[in-house]
Design a protein around this motif. Sequence first.
Motif, mmCIF file in Angstrom:
data_model
loop_
_atom_site.group_PDB
_atom_site.id
_atom_site.type_symbol
_atom_site.label_atom_id
_atom_site.label_comp_id
_atom_site.label_asym_id
_atom_site.label_seq_id
_atom_site.Cartn_x
_atom_site.Cartn_y
_atom_site.Cartn_z
ATOM 1 N N THR A 1 -6.576 -0.861 -3.468
ATOM 2 C CA THR A 1 -7.322 0.173 -3.587
ATOM 3 C C THR A 1 -7.664 0.712 -4.726
ATOM 4 O O THR A 1 -9.249 0.841 -4.743
ATOM 5 C CB THR A 1 -6.852 1.315 -2.463
ATOM 6 N N LYS A 57 -10.392 -1.979 -6.031
ATOM 7 C CA LYS A 57 -11.438 -2.420 -5.385
ATOM 8 C C LYS A 57 -12.506 -1.118 -5.842
ATOM 9 O O LYS A 57 -13.813 -1.290 -5.767
ATOM 10 C CB LYS A 57 -11.142 -2.037 -3.750
ATOM 11 N N THR A 101 -0.385 -6.375 -0.387
ATOM 12 C CA THR A 101 -1.156 -6.273 0.594
ATOM 13 C C THR A 101 -2.539 -5.440 0.636
ATOM 14 O O THR A 101 -2.671 -4.795 -0.507
ATOM 15 C CB THR A 101 -0.268 -5.170 1.936
ATOM 16 N N PRO A 102 -3.688 -5.896 1.373
ATOM 17 C CA PRO A 102 -4.965 -5.338 0.956
ATOM 18 C C PRO A 102 -5.057 -3.896 1.013
ATOM 19 O O PRO A 102 -5.755 -2.926 0.256
ATOM 20 C CB PRO A 102 -5.771 -5.956 2.041
ATOM 21 N N SER A 103 -4.127 -3.201 1.771
ATOM 22 C CA SER A 103 -4.070 -1.687 2.175
ATOM 23 C C SER A 103 -3.371 -1.050 0.976
ATOM 24 O O SER A 103 -3.059 0.137 1.033
ATOM 25 C CB SER A 103 -3.745 -1.438 3.363
ATOM 26 N N SER A 104 -2.608 -1.747 0.144
ATOM 27 C CA SER A 104 -1.652 -1.147 -0.831
ATOM 28 C C SER A 104 -2.423 -0.154 -1.808
ATOM 29 O O SER A 104 -3.770 -0.492 -2.036
ATOM 30 C CB SER A 104 -0.878 -2.320 -1.564
#
Length: 288
Positions: A37, A40, A30-33
């Motif tokens: 993070t 990024k 998931t992008p919020s994992s």
Amino acid sequence: MTSVGSGGFRKRKHDNFPRGQKREEKENVTPSSALMTSFKSFQLELDTRHDKYERLVKLSRDITIESKRTIFLLHRFISAPNGEEILNESEVKLDAVRRKIKQVAQELIGEDVYQFHRAISPGLQEYVEAVSFQYFIKTRSLISVEEINKQLIFTAEDREETTNTTSSSHDKQPHTWSLKITPVDYLLGVADLTGELMRLCISSVGNGDIDTPFELSQFLRQIYDGFTFIGNTGPYEVSKKLYTLKQSLAKVENACYTLKVRGSEIPKHMLADVFSTKTELIDDDSLP
């Protein structure tokens, strides 16, 4: 590793895993994992560093161009009717170069200079060449790396002229900072200086100055002796410059020999043509 199946086909190692497993792993990210993070943040850090590197490369090119223009200007010192005007104009150009170096110093605040050294090294070498050339014309001696570094100490007043950051960021920055020329950059800049001194020798003879070539010959001999002490123990770039330095010294010594032996036979207005012809012969002999 691969294995051969019963039908004669080679079976690859990754075929042992279920075909849908890789797709399921993608869907589970998931992008919020925490993993995404972290990556990024790595991406942002690398992009910031690459952008800074490119800005430093552009500043180094500007420093190189302005330093070359200063050197071209200083070559007019011998033929100019008023040499002081040439020196004053060259000082103005060098001040403009230092303002560019000031921007480099601002970019490197809080950074490891050696991580960006390859981006700024060509410009700093050209600056050392220009400053040392001007210093030689003024004093007939070689400027030290300590004296060059003293000119690259910037104060808070200099900072406020060029930075557009907020007042809070000003408080975090030091009131004085500097950009030090490394010993390798200094040596490479001095090695390039010898080529300019060789050109100064030939042009001075063309203007009827007979004493300058002998003075330059002694000066270049001292520089060459200093570089030979380093030899192959120094950096690779320094040993590469040694051959070019030796060529410049040979051209100046050849000019001195011609002046000493045949100076009374050749008219002064023809000496420059004779030296340029002999210089071409030296270049041809040095080619493999």
